[in-house]
Design a protein around this motif. Structure first.
Motif, short mmCIF file in Angstrom:
data_model
loop_
_atom_site.label_atom_id
_atom_site.label_comp_id
_atom_site.label_asym_id
_atom_site.label_seq_id
_atom_site.Cartn_x
_atom_site.Cartn_y
_atom_site.Cartn_z
N SER A 106 51.61 36.97 51.44
CA SER A 106 50.17 36.80 51.64
C SER A 106 49.38 37.37 50.47
O SER A 106 48.38 36.77 50.03
CB SER A 106 49.73 37.48 52.94
OG SER A 106 50.27 36.83 54.07
N LEU A 107 49.82 38.53 49.96
CA LEU A 107 49.16 39.15 48.81
C LEU A 107 49.22 38.23 47.60
O LEU A 107 48.21 37.99 46.93
CB LEU A 107 49.82 40.49 48.50
CG LEU A 107 49.35 41.23 47.25
CD1 LEU A 107 47.88 41.56 47.33
CD2 LEU A 107 50.17 42.51 47.05
N VAL A 108 50.40 37.68 47.33
CA VAL A 108 50.56 36.79 46.17
C VAL A 108 49.77 35.50 46.38
O VAL A 108 49.10 35.00 45.47
CB VAL A 108 52.05 36.48 45.92
CG1 VAL A 108 52.20 35.45 44.80
CG2 VAL A 108 52.80 37.76 45.58
N VAL A 193 39.40 40.03 41.93
CA VAL A 193 39.62 41.37 42.48
C VAL A 193 38.69 41.60 43.67
O VAL A 193 39.12 42.07 44.74
CB VAL A 193 39.39 42.45 41.41
CG1 VAL A 193 39.42 43.85 42.05
CG2 VAL A 193 40.44 42.35 40.31
N ASP A 194 37.42 41.26 43.51
CA ASP A 194 36.45 41.44 44.58
C ASP A 194 36.84 40.65 45.82
O ASP A 194 36.75 41.15 46.96
CB ASP A 194 35.06 41.02 44.11
CG ASP A 194 34.54 41.87 42.95
OD1 ASP A 194 35.04 43.01 42.79
OD2 ASP A 194 33.65 41.39 42.22
N GLU A 195 37.28 39.41 45.62
CA GLU A 195 37.68 38.56 46.74
C GLU A 195 38.93 39.11 47.43
O GLU A 195 39.01 39.14 48.66
CB GLU A 195 37.93 37.14 46.25
CG GLU A 195 38.27 36.16 47.36
CD GLU A 195 38.40 34.73 46.86
OE1 GLU A 195 39.09 33.93 47.53
OE2 GLU A 195 37.85 34.41 45.78
N ALA A 196 39.90 39.56 46.62
CA ALA A 196 41.13 40.10 47.19
C ALA A 196 40.88 41.36 48.00
O ALA A 196 41.47 41.55 49.06
CB ALA A 196 42.14 40.37 46.07
N PHE A 230 44.42 49.97 44.62
CA PHE A 230 45.50 50.05 43.64
C PHE A 230 46.12 48.67 43.42
O PHE A 230 46.42 48.28 42.29
CB PHE A 230 46.57 51.03 44.11
CG PHE A 230 47.80 51.07 43.25
CD1 PHE A 230 47.83 51.82 42.08
CD2 PHE A 230 48.95 50.35 43.60
CE1 PHE A 230 48.96 51.86 41.28
CE2 PHE A 230 50.08 50.39 42.80
CZ PHE A 230 50.08 51.14 41.64
N TRP A 231 46.31 47.93 44.51
CA TRP A 231 46.97 46.62 44.41
C TRP A 231 46.01 45.53 43.95
O TRP A 231 46.40 44.67 43.15
CB TRP A 231 47.61 46.26 45.74
CG TRP A 231 48.71 47.19 46.09
CD1 TRP A 231 48.70 48.21 47.00
CD2 TRP A 231 50.01 47.24 45.48
NE1 TRP A 231 49.89 48.89 47.01
CE2 TRP A 231 50.72 48.31 46.08
CE3 TRP A 231 50.64 46.49 44.49
CZ2 TRP A 231 52.02 48.64 45.72
CZ3 TRP A 231 51.93 46.81 44.12
CH2 TRP A 231 52.62 47.88 44.72
N THR A 232 44.78 45.55 44.40
CA THR A 232 43.86 44.47 44.02
C THR A 232 43.41 44.59 42.58
O THR A 232 43.21 43.57 41.90
CB THR A 232 42.65 44.44 44.96
OG1 THR A 232 42.01 45.73 44.98
CG2 THR A 232 43.06 44.07 46.38
#
Length: 300
Positions: A106-108, A193-196, A230-232
């Protein structure tokens, strides 16, 4: 070691599909979780068509890296640590238990969907240090990755990146185009980044084995692993793979295994003092024939 965008990935290990049982099973599992995105990427991959676009490259990089990692683990290999480059860090974290596989997919997938609308850009590999390149930066062109002492990547939108390239070549730097149409690890990716961050839904856990992070250049902490930011922010931040790798080999004398298509990270590892001195060694999992048998013989 798990490669990410910016890697050279000839055929993306497609010859292993249908011939290695573990690899094939894991690839199928991952593509099924990706849904339509995975189905399209798989079709393109097996057809041998262009995979440089983010909508194909990102799912394939994750699927192939993760399947190769699971294949190595199925041989009974127990890593002392994991490290990934860019998108490969998500693979390393998933194998270390930070993400469940469906969360990682889902992250990818979210990264892909948020990156597609970003205006066209690219990435360049330059035979120079980070300090050498700072005076050349303009517009949204940024340091994208520091892979070794004199191998640095730049990323940015098309027009400013072209101007930077022209200036570098005029000053006789060696510049190579990286197969990418999206300016990962540059300010151009901030909308993604903002969307994630707004759509974050994962529940990460502390790593169950050591993971060295290219975003800090050090051992990933529990605080790092648990942080959505950290991830986004990895979409905009530079990858300090070289410093992270140096930290790893300073802690252990190891056999570094590149569990991914190609030998890009292997070439970076060979430049480290630990490998040049013989204290550590490096082994690409796949050779030109995409066979894992010779690597398996050395590892098992």
């Amino acid at each position: 070691m798990f490669p990410g965008q910016g890697s050279q990935y000839p055929r993306m290990a497609a010859s292993l599909y249908g011939t290695d049982a573990v690899f094939t099973s894991v690839i199928d599992e991952v593509f099924e979780l990706f849904g339509e995105v995975g189905a399209v990427a798989c079709e393109v991959w097996l057809a041998g068509a262009d995979i440089d676009h983010v909508s194909r490259a990102q799912p394939l990089l994750f699927a192939v890296d993760y399947a190769l990692g699971r294949t190595v683990l199925s041989w009974g290999v127990k890593p002392v640590a994991l490290i990934g480059h860019s998108a490969g860090e998500v693979v390393a974290a998933t194998l270390a238990g930070v993400f469940a596989l469906d969360e990682a997919v889902s992250l990818v997938r979210d990264r892909v969907l948020s990156a597609v609308p970003i205006p066209s850009g690219g990435m360049l590999a330059v035979a120079a240090s980070e300090a050498d390149l700072v005076p050349y930066l303009e517009g949204d062109v940024a340091i994208a990755a520091v892979n070794s002492a004199r191998q640095t990547m730049l990323a940015g939108s098309d027009e400013p990146l072209a101007r930077v390239r022209a200036r570098l070549e005029a000053d006789e730097y060696i510049v190579v185009t990286v197969p990418a149409s999206t300016p990962f690890h540059s300010p151009a990716m901030q909308p993604a980044v903002d969307e994630a961050l707004a759509s974050w839904s994962a529940s990460p856990r502390a790593p169950q084995m050591p993971v060295y992070s290219g975003y800090t250049g050090k051992l990933m902490t529990s605080e790092d692993a648990l942080s959505p930011r950290f991830w986004t922010r990895q979409l905009t931040d530079a990858v300090y793979f070289g410093p992270a790798l140096n930290e790893l080999v300073a802690m252990y004398d190891v056999l570094l295994v590149e569990a991914g298509p190609g030998q890009t990270l292997t070439s970076f590892a060979r430049r480290t003092k630990a490998v040049r001195s013989g204290a550590s060694q490096v082994l690409p999992l796949l050779d030109a024939s995409d066979s894992v048998e010779s690597a398996k013989a050395r590892l098992v």
